[in-house]
Design a protein around this motif. Structure first.
Motif, PDB file in Angstrom:
ATOM      1  N   PRO A 268       0.833  -1.212   0.000  1.00 54.67           N
ATOM      2  CA  PRO A 268       0.000   0.000   0.000  1.00 54.67           C
ATOM      3  C   PRO A 268       0.866   1.261   0.000  1.00 54.67           C
ATOM      4  O   PRO A 268       1.935   1.295   0.607  1.00 54.67           O
ATOM      5  N   LEU A 269       0.405   2.269  -0.697  1.00 57.59           N
ATOM      6  CA  LEU A 269       1.131   3.535  -0.746  1.00 57.59           C
ATOM      7  C   LEU A 269       0.815   4.373   0.483  1.00 57.59           C
ATOM      8  O   LEU A 269      -0.304   4.368   0.980  1.00 57.59           O
ATOM      9  N   LYS A 270       1.819   5.110   0.941  1.00 59.25           N
ATOM     10  CA  LYS A 270       1.612   6.105   1.981  1.00 59.25           C
ATOM     11  C   LYS A 270       1.210   7.402   1.290  1.00 59.25           C
ATOM     12  O   LYS A 270       1.485   7.578   0.100  1.00 59.25           O
ATOM     13  N   PRO A 271       0.563   8.326   1.980  1.00 53.40           N
ATOM     14  CA  PRO A 271       0.139   9.569   1.330  1.00 53.40           C
ATOM     15  C   PRO A 271       1.255  10.333   0.628  1.00 53.40           C
ATOM     16  O   PRO A 271       1.012  10.975  -0.387  1.00 53.40           O
ATOM     17  N   GLY A 272       2.483  10.247   1.103  1.00 53.53           N
ATOM     18  CA  GLY A 272       3.585  10.980   0.488  1.00 53.53           C
ATOM     19  C   GLY A 272       4.311  10.245  -0.613  1.00 53.53           C
ATOM     20  O   GLY A 272       5.237  10.774  -1.218  1.00 53.53           O
ATOM     21  N   ASP A 273       3.903   8.998  -0.905  1.00 56.47           N
ATOM     22  CA  ASP A 273       4.579   8.209  -1.937  1.00 56.47           C
ATOM     23  C   ASP A 273       4.128   8.612  -3.333  1.00 56.47           C
ATOM     24  O   ASP A 273       2.951   8.828  -3.583  1.00 56.47           O
ATOM     25  N   ASP A 274       5.089   8.673  -4.255  1.00 60.20           N
ATOM     26  CA  ASP A 274       4.780   8.890  -5.672  1.00 60.20           C
ATOM     27  C   ASP A 274       4.444   7.576  -6.351  1.00 60.20           C
ATOM     28  O   ASP A 274       3.712   7.550  -7.337  1.00 60.20           O
ATOM     29  N   ALA A 275       5.000   6.472  -5.841  1.00 54.71           N
ATOM     30  CA  ALA A 275       4.803   5.150  -6.437  1.00 54.71           C
ATOM     31  C   ALA A 275       5.125   4.096  -5.384  1.00 54.71           C
ATOM     32  O   ALA A 275       5.674   4.397  -4.327  1.00 54.71           O
ATOM     33  N   ALA A 276       4.808   2.855  -5.693  1.00 59.95           N
ATOM     34  CA  ALA A 276       5.109   1.753  -4.783  1.00 59.95           C
ATOM     35  C   ALA A 276       6.608   1.492  -4.725  1.00 59.95           C
ATOM     36  O   ALA A 276       7.315   1.702  -5.716  1.00 59.95           O
ATOM     37  N   PRO A 277       7.114   1.034  -3.573  1.00 57.97           N
ATOM     38  CA  PRO A 277       8.527   0.688  -3.481  1.00 57.97           C
ATOM     39  C   PRO A 277       8.898  -0.326  -4.555  1.00 57.97           C
ATOM     40  O   PRO A 277       8.144  -1.239  -4.867  1.00 57.97           O
ATOM     41  N   GLY A 278      10.065  -0.141  -5.156  1.00 58.78           N
ATOM     42  CA  GLY A 278      10.543  -1.030  -6.188  1.00 58.78           C
ATOM     43  C   GLY A 278      10.139  -0.640  -7.597  1.00 58.78           C
ATOM     44  O   GLY A 278      10.569  -1.253  -8.565  1.00 58.78           O
ATOM     45  N   THR A 279       9.320   0.402  -7.720  1.00 59.05           N
ATOM     46  CA  THR A 279       8.918   0.863  -9.041  1.00 59.05           C
ATOM     47  C   THR A 279      10.125   1.484  -9.742  1.00 59.05           C
ATOM     48  O   THR A 279      10.810   2.316  -9.154  1.00 59.05           O
ATOM     49  N   PRO A 280      10.408   1.067 -10.964  1.00 58.03           N
ATOM     50  CA  PRO A 280      11.543   1.655 -11.678  1.00 58.03           C
ATOM     51  C   PRO A 280      11.427   3.183 -11.767  1.00 58.03           C
ATOM     52  O   PRO A 280      10.328   3.714 -11.977  1.00 58.03           O
TER      53      PRO A 280
END
Length: 61
Positions: free
Chosen positions: A12-24
């Motif tokens: 799940p994304l956190k509000p401050g994330d632009d993308a999921a972890p590991g996304t190129p």
């Protein structure tokens, strides 16, 4: 071939994330709201959910 999903689709994304972890094209960065502490005015940071880290796009060019 099918519609395969990778492990990053389950995180799940956190509000401050632009993308999921590991996304190129993305990487971990210190949360700009709490400066990496995970706390804002004695409460858990709403942007990083208290982790102090957000996933952001990395640029080049």
């Amino acid at each position: 071939m099918g519609t395969e999903k990778n492990d990053t689709d389950k995180i799940p994304l956190k509000p401050g994330d632009d993308a999921a972890p590991g996304t190129p094209g993305t990487g971990e960065n210190v949360c700009p709201l709490c400066a990496g502490s995970g706390m804002v005015h004695g409460d858990s940071c709403a942007r990083c959910l208290g982790t102090g880290i957000v996933q952001e796009g990395i640029g080049g060019g």
